[in-house]
Design a protein around this motif. Structure first.
Motif, PDB file in Angstrom:
ATOM      1  N   UNK A  87       0.836  -1.204   0.000  1.00  0.00           N
ATOM      2  CA  UNK A  87       0.000   0.000   0.000  1.00  0.00           C
ATOM      3  C   UNK A  87       0.871   1.255   0.000  1.00  0.00           C
ATOM      4  N   UNK A  88       1.853   1.286   0.913  1.00  0.00           N
ATOM      5  CA  UNK A  88       2.760   2.438   0.991  1.00  0.00           C
ATOM      6  C   UNK A  88       3.633   2.517  -0.255  1.00  0.00           C
ATOM      7  N   UNK A  89       4.056   1.360  -0.727  1.00  0.00           N
ATOM      8  CA  UNK A  89       4.891   1.325  -1.933  1.00  0.00           C
ATOM      9  C   UNK A  89       4.136   1.920  -3.117  1.00  0.00           C
ATOM     10  N   UNK A  90       2.878   1.506  -3.277  1.00  0.00           N
ATOM     11  CA  UNK A  90       2.074   2.028  -4.380  1.00  0.00           C
ATOM     12  C   UNK A  90       1.782   3.520  -4.218  1.00  0.00           C
ATOM     13  N   UNK A  91       1.566   3.929  -2.981  1.00  0.00           N
ATOM     14  CA  UNK A  91       1.315   5.353  -2.732  1.00  0.00           C
ATOM     15  C   UNK A  91       2.527   6.185  -3.158  1.00  0.00           C
ATOM     16  N   UNK A  92       3.720   5.706  -2.782  1.00  0.00           N
ATOM     17  CA  UNK A  92       4.945   6.407  -3.149  1.00  0.00           C
ATOM     18  C   UNK A  92       5.163   6.383  -4.657  1.00  0.00           C
ATOM     19  N   UNK A  93       4.946   5.213  -5.275  1.00  0.00           N
ATOM     20  CA  UNK A  93       5.138   5.096  -6.722  1.00  0.00           C
ATOM     21  C   UNK A  93       4.140   5.965  -7.487  1.00  0.00           C
ATOM     22  N   UNK A  94       2.904   6.000  -7.006  1.00  0.00           N
ATOM     23  CA  UNK A  94       1.882   6.817  -7.660  1.00  0.00           C
ATOM     24  C   UNK A  94       2.244   8.295  -7.599  1.00  0.00           C
ATOM     25  N   UNK A  95       2.762   8.705  -6.436  1.00  0.00           N
ATOM     26  CA  UNK A  95       3.183  10.097  -6.284  1.00  0.00           C
ATOM     27  C   UNK A  95       4.334  10.419  -7.238  1.00  0.00           C
ATOM     28  N   UNK A 110       5.285  12.277 -14.722  1.00  0.00           N
ATOM     29  CA  UNK A 110       4.414  12.494 -15.880  1.00  0.00           C
ATOM     30  C   UNK A 110       4.201  13.977 -16.131  1.00  0.00           C
ATOM     31  N   UNK A 111       4.067  14.748 -15.056  1.00  0.00           N
ATOM     32  CA  UNK A 111       3.932  16.199 -15.211  1.00  0.00           C
ATOM     33  C   UNK A 111       5.189  16.785 -15.842  1.00  0.00           C
ATOM     34  N   UNK A 112       6.347  16.312 -15.379  1.00  0.00           N
ATOM     35  CA  UNK A 112       7.614  16.786 -15.956  1.00  0.00           C
ATOM     36  C   UNK A 112       7.730  16.367 -17.420  1.00  0.00           C
ATOM     37  N   UNK A 113       7.255  15.169 -17.728  1.00  0.00           N
ATOM     38  CA  UNK A 113       7.298  14.677 -19.105  1.00  0.00           C
ATOM     39  C   UNK A 113       6.427  15.533 -20.014  1.00  0.00           C
ATOM     40  N   UNK A 135       6.154   2.869 -13.853  1.00  0.00           N
ATOM     41  CA  UNK A 135       4.895   2.182 -14.138  1.00  0.00           C
ATOM     42  C   UNK A 135       5.073   0.681 -14.003  1.00  0.00           C
ATOM     43  N   UNK A 136       6.217   0.177 -14.447  1.00  0.00           N
ATOM     44  CA  UNK A 136       6.507  -1.249 -14.297  1.00  0.00           C
ATOM     45  C   UNK A 136       6.565  -1.647 -12.836  1.00  0.00           C
ATOM     46  N   UNK A 137       7.227  -0.808 -12.035  1.00  0.00           N
ATOM     47  CA  UNK A 137       7.306  -1.084 -10.595  1.00  0.00           C
ATOM     48  C   UNK A 137       5.922  -1.033  -9.954  1.00  0.00           C
ATOM     49  N   UNK A 138       5.111  -0.066 -10.390  1.00  0.00           N
ATOM     50  CA  UNK A 138       3.757   0.052  -9.846  1.00  0.00           C
ATOM     51  C   UNK A 138       2.908  -1.156 -10.242  1.00  0.00           C
TER      52      UNK A 138
END
Length: 247
Positions: free
Chosen positions: A34-42, A48-51, A143-146
């Protein structure tokens, strides 16, 4: 309230299942994924914004480069025209000759300046393209990690769901064998006492709040009928008497 001793003892089985269900629920909500996904999503949102910003810069630089190259082409076209007129000498007065020569000098300078602009824009466009490529790779990696974390989380949740369903079924079967008033009392107490509505009386100690009963409470329980539902004065939980209660 009165209930058969066997029914009271079965309350301990229900309580044990409720504890396990609570533990499963806690584990479910505390999965590291859960925490891992929260961090990855952030991180993904940020990258993505930078991209998008880099892609916009590259696109803007591309349009700017096209415009600058068109300006250069216009100057070159005019230079070729003026040079051809100058070289032909047809219908060119001395004054026109001087004007053409002066204009060709100005056009050469203008072309040089515009070509510098083109080079500058090309460098900025190239830098933006490199940043787009780097950010694209980073987004793909994240995205792969997520996706991997999502698979692991879903697998863990599925296992918890299966365990929870089995425990809930076991609980349902036991509850069906216990008188409804006793279960209702247990549920009311459990709701108020952090999920523990019934506790074993072990060696004159309440296993719910871990406090030892005083002599008055011990004597009161000793005098109570075996089918009387007794409660601990301190925590209010149902005290279930067994062979090792010490009374």
């Amino acid at each position: 309230m009165n209930a058969e001793p066997a029914d009271q003892i079965r309350l301990l089985d229900v309580q044990a299942l409720d504890v396990r269900l609570s533990q499963l629920d806690h584990k479910r909500t505390s999965l590291p994924e859960h925490l891992e996904l929260e961090s990855l999503t952030s991180d993904l949102t940020q990258q993505r914004d930078l991209l998008v910003a880099a892609q916009t810069q590259e696109s803007d630089a591309g349009r700017e480069q096209v415009k600058a190259e068109q300006d250069v082409d216009q100057v070159r076209t005019r230079t070729v025209r003026d040079q051809a007129r100058l070289d032909s000498g047809v219908g060119v007065s001395a004054r026109d000759l001087a004007n053409l020569q002066s204009e060709l000098v100005s056009l050469a300078k203008r072309q040089g300046d515009l070509e510098d602009v083109v080079l500058d824009v090309m460098e900025r466009r190239e830098a933006a393209a490199e940043r787009v490529a780097a950010l694209t790779g980073r987004v793909t990696e994240l995205q792969g990690n997520a996706d991997d974390a999502t698979v692991r989380r879903d697998a863990a949740l599925a296992a918890f769901d299966a365990d929870t369903a089995k425990l809930a079924k076991d609980r349902e079967l036991i509850v069906a064998s216990i008188p409804a008033p006793l279960i209702a009392l247990y549920e009311r107490i459990r709701a108020k006492q952090n999920g523990v509505g019934a506790a074993k009386l072990y060696q004159r100690r309440c296993e719910g709040c871990r406090l030892e009963l005083d002599l008055a409470e011990v004597n009161e329980i000793k005098s109570a009928a075996r089918d009387e539902v007794v409660r601990h004065e301190n925590c209010g939980r149902i005290l279930v008497r067994t062979a090792d209660s010490g009374i």
